[in-house]
Write a protein that holds these residues in place. Structure first.
Motif, mmCIF file in Angstrom:
data_model
loop_
_atom_site.group_PDB
_atom_site.id
_atom_site.type_symbol
_atom_site.label_atom_id
_atom_site.label_comp_id
_atom_site.label_asym_id
_atom_site.label_seq_id
_atom_site.Cartn_x
_atom_site.Cartn_y
_atom_site.Cartn_z
ATOM 1 N N MET A 55 0.815 -1.215 0.000
ATOM 2 C CA MET A 55 0.000 0.000 0.000
ATOM 3 C C MET A 55 0.849 1.265 0.000
ATOM 4 S SD MET A 55 -2.908 -0.923 2.835
ATOM 5 C CE MET A 55 -3.936 -2.402 2.704
ATOM 6 N N SER A 56 2.142 1.127 0.304
ATOM 7 C CA SER A 56 2.984 2.306 0.489
ATOM 8 C C SER A 56 3.973 2.466 -0.648
ATOM 9 C CB SER A 56 3.736 2.196 1.817
ATOM 10 O OG SER A 56 4.649 3.254 1.948
ATOM 11 N N LEU A 57 4.154 3.720 -1.065
ATOM 12 C CA LEU A 57 5.157 4.012 -2.079
ATOM 13 C C LEU A 57 6.552 3.871 -1.498
ATOM 14 C CD1 LEU A 57 3.539 7.161 -3.752
ATOM 15 C CD2 LEU A 57 3.563 4.813 -4.619
ATOM 16 N N LEU A 58 6.662 3.978 -0.178
ATOM 17 C CA LEU A 58 7.950 3.863 0.477
ATOM 18 C C LEU A 58 8.048 2.512 1.178
ATOM 19 C CD1 LEU A 58 8.138 7.432 2.058
ATOM 20 C CD2 LEU A 58 9.192 6.643 -0.058
ATOM 21 N N SER A 59 7.736 1.454 0.431
ATOM 22 C CA SER A 59 7.682 0.125 1.041
ATOM 23 C C SER A 59 9.029 -0.316 1.581
ATOM 24 C CB SER A 59 7.170 -0.899 0.026
ATOM 25 O OG SER A 59 8.013 -0.930 -1.125
ATOM 26 N N ALA A 60 10.117 0.060 0.904
ATOM 27 C CA ALA A 60 11.441 -0.339 1.378
ATOM 28 C C ALA A 60 11.733 0.289 2.742
ATOM 29 C CB ALA A 60 12.505 0.068 0.370
ATOM 30 N N VAL A 61 11.486 1.595 2.854
ATOM 31 C CA VAL A 61 11.685 2.273 4.135
ATOM 32 C C VAL A 61 10.756 1.696 5.192
ATOM 33 C CG1 VAL A 61 11.563 4.488 5.336
ATOM 34 C CG2 VAL A 61 12.446 4.367 2.997
ATOM 35 N N GLY A 62 9.511 1.438 4.810
ATOM 36 C CA GLY A 62 8.549 0.876 5.752
ATOM 37 C C GLY A 62 8.970 -0.488 6.255
ATOM 38 N N ALA A 63 9.549 -1.302 5.364
ATOM 39 C CA ALA A 63 9.987 -2.637 5.770
ATOM 40 C C ALA A 63 11.132 -2.546 6.778
ATOM 41 C CB ALA A 63 10.417 -3.437 4.544
ATOM 42 N N VAL A 64 12.077 -1.636 6.530
ATOM 43 C CA VAL A 64 13.198 -1.474 7.459
ATOM 44 C C VAL A 64 12.711 -0.978 8.820
ATOM 45 C CG1 VAL A 64 15.320 -0.200 7.902
ATOM 46 C CG2 VAL A 64 14.865 -1.110 5.624
ATOM 47 N N VAL A 65 11.824 0.017 8.799
ATOM 48 C CA VAL A 65 11.288 0.556 10.050
ATOM 49 C C VAL A 65 10.507 -0.519 10.801
ATOM 50 C CG1 VAL A 65 9.672 2.227 11.031
ATOM 51 C CG2 VAL A 65 11.237 2.934 9.216
ATOM 52 N N ALA A 66 9.728 -1.312 10.067
ATOM 53 C CA ALA A 66 8.963 -2.387 10.700
ATOM 54 C C ALA A 66 9.887 -3.408 11.356
ATOM 55 C CB ALA A 66 8.068 -3.070 9.670
ATOM 56 N N PHE A 67 10.999 -3.737 10.700
ATOM 57 C CA PHE A 67 11.960 -4.665 11.280
ATOM 58 C C PHE A 67 12.557 -4.095 12.564
ATOM 59 C CE2 PHE A 67 16.481 -5.844 11.674
ATOM 60 C CZ PHE A 67 16.335 -7.206 11.899
ATOM 61 N N LEU A 68 12.915 -2.814 12.542
ATOM 62 C CA LEU A 68 13.489 -2.191 13.732
ATOM 63 C C LEU A 68 12.492 -2.182 14.885
ATOM 64 C CD1 LEU A 68 15.374 0.857 12.163
ATOM 65 C CD2 LEU A 68 16.350 -1.278 13.002
#
Length: 370
Positions: free
Chosen positions: A290-303
């Motif tokens: 759903m997010s255009l910033l999926s890569a950033v979102g994935a990293v933040v979610a992991f953290l």
């Protein structure tokens, strides 16, 4: 310094200057034996104290600190694992990259596959297949992991409400030994989850062909691996429980009568880890698309997931500490303010007591001249 015969072990309560006696190992074993099962009121007290300690001890801040040390370990560990895989595959970098891609495809949600692959390959693309890279990365990973274990030990002592009592040299050696065992266990845990037919063929076929053992490889890939797919999760849970138990038993300056493989805290920590993994996977499957910033979102979610799990580890340890307090109270010990589990060491606590008294005397000496 050896303790005099008949003298009780002593601890230095957290941020206090007076040593407190604890039962001997034999006495404490009798206390535990007679109060294995807590009553209803004791459990209420345990839950109330854990809830209070969560905020009073700033568990969220402690989780953030442990997350920082966890991240220091990530990059060198990935490089070390990549170097080991390259060496096992006869320096075949292409096969190693193919193996990494396949493992990510198996264990990472489709929406995050490209991001995970880019991150891992970006870390290892300069590693090459040199043995020195492997040695350096392993040493850095062990050093970073030991920093995590030492930080965990400091937090564990604070949760038990006592200062470190072991001699500094003994403490450092114990933390390094524990780090090595925990890292080895984590490697076995990862291997148990990642082991599949492709890994078996890529790793063992180059060794089996010169020895004429191709049939054994086929048997492993065709007969053992289908069964392993069903049992690897229970095995991973058991390994995770052992790793948590090691941290809970050896990082704080407490010595229970026996090694506790299973406790309330370890169960909570392992179940919490499973829930964190499920939540992270669900997030990656739903929100990354759903997010255009999926890569950033994935990293933040992991953290965030790593941060939450470190908090869970602290809560599990707090549960174990408060269960110990409740058992002592049921046995009639004066444990309302200080948990009386015998310490693993006393010399550092005595030194801290003496330094505290010296500082207090120095402070009293400062004042208006009469």
């Amino acid at each position: 310094m050896a303790r005099a015969v008949g003298k009780r072990p002593q601890i230095l309560p957290f941020r206090r200057e007076d040593l407190v006696d604890t039962p001997t190992d034999e006495e404490y074993a009798e206390i535990i034996r007679g109060h294995r099962w807590l009553g209803g009121e004791s459990w209420k007290l345990v839950l109330r104290r854990v809830t209070r300690e969560f905020f009073a001890r700033a568990m969220m801040d402690k989780g953030a600190l442990l997350t920082f040390f966890s991240l220091l370990t990530f990059a060198p560990t990935v490089v070390g694992a990549y170097s080991i895989a390259t060496l096992l595959l006869a320096n075949d970098t292409a096969a190693t990259n193919r193996l990494i891609t396949q493992l990510i495809r198996d264990y990472v949600p489709p929406e995050a596959e490209e991001t995970a692959t880019d991150i891992i390959l970006e870390i290892v693309q300069q590693a090459g297949d040199h043995v020195w890279v492997l040695v350096v990365s392993i040493l850095v990973a062990l050093f970073s992991s030991s920093a995590y274990v030492r930080a965990f030990a400091r937090n564990a002592n604070a949760i038990y409400g006592r200062e470190e009592g072991r001699h500094p040299v003994r403490t450092v050696l114990a933390m390094w030994a524990l780090t090595f065992v925990v890292v080895l266990g984590a490697v076995l845990l990862a291997a148990s989850l990642l082991l599949n037919e492709i890994v078996v063929r890529d790793v063992f076929e180059p060794v089996a062909e010169p020895l004429g053992l191709e049939t054994a490889v086929e048997w492993l890939a065709g007969a053992v691996m289908p069964v392993w797919r069903w049992v690897r999760l229970p095995v991973a849970v058991l390994l995770g429980m052992v790793l948590v138990a090691l941290l809970y038993n050896f990082t704080p300056n407490v010595r229970y009568p026996r090694f506790r493989w299973l406790s309330v805290g370890t169960v909570v920590a392992v179940l919490g880890g499973v829930l964190v993994y499920v939540g992270l996977t669900a997030y990656l499957r739903v929100f990354t698309r759903m997010s255009l910033l999926s890569a950033v979102g994935a990293v933040v979610a992991f953290l965030i997931a790593l941060w939450i799990y470190n908090i869970v580890l602290m809560v599990g340890l707090s549960l174990d500490a408060e269960v110990a307090r409740a058992r002592e109270l049921e046995a009639g010990l004066d444990s309302e303010a200080v948990i009386r589990v015998p310490p693993r060491g006393e010399s550092a606590a005595r030194r801290q007591r003496d330094v505290g008294k010296e500082l207090r005397a120095a402070g009293e000496a400062i004042g208006p001249e009469e």
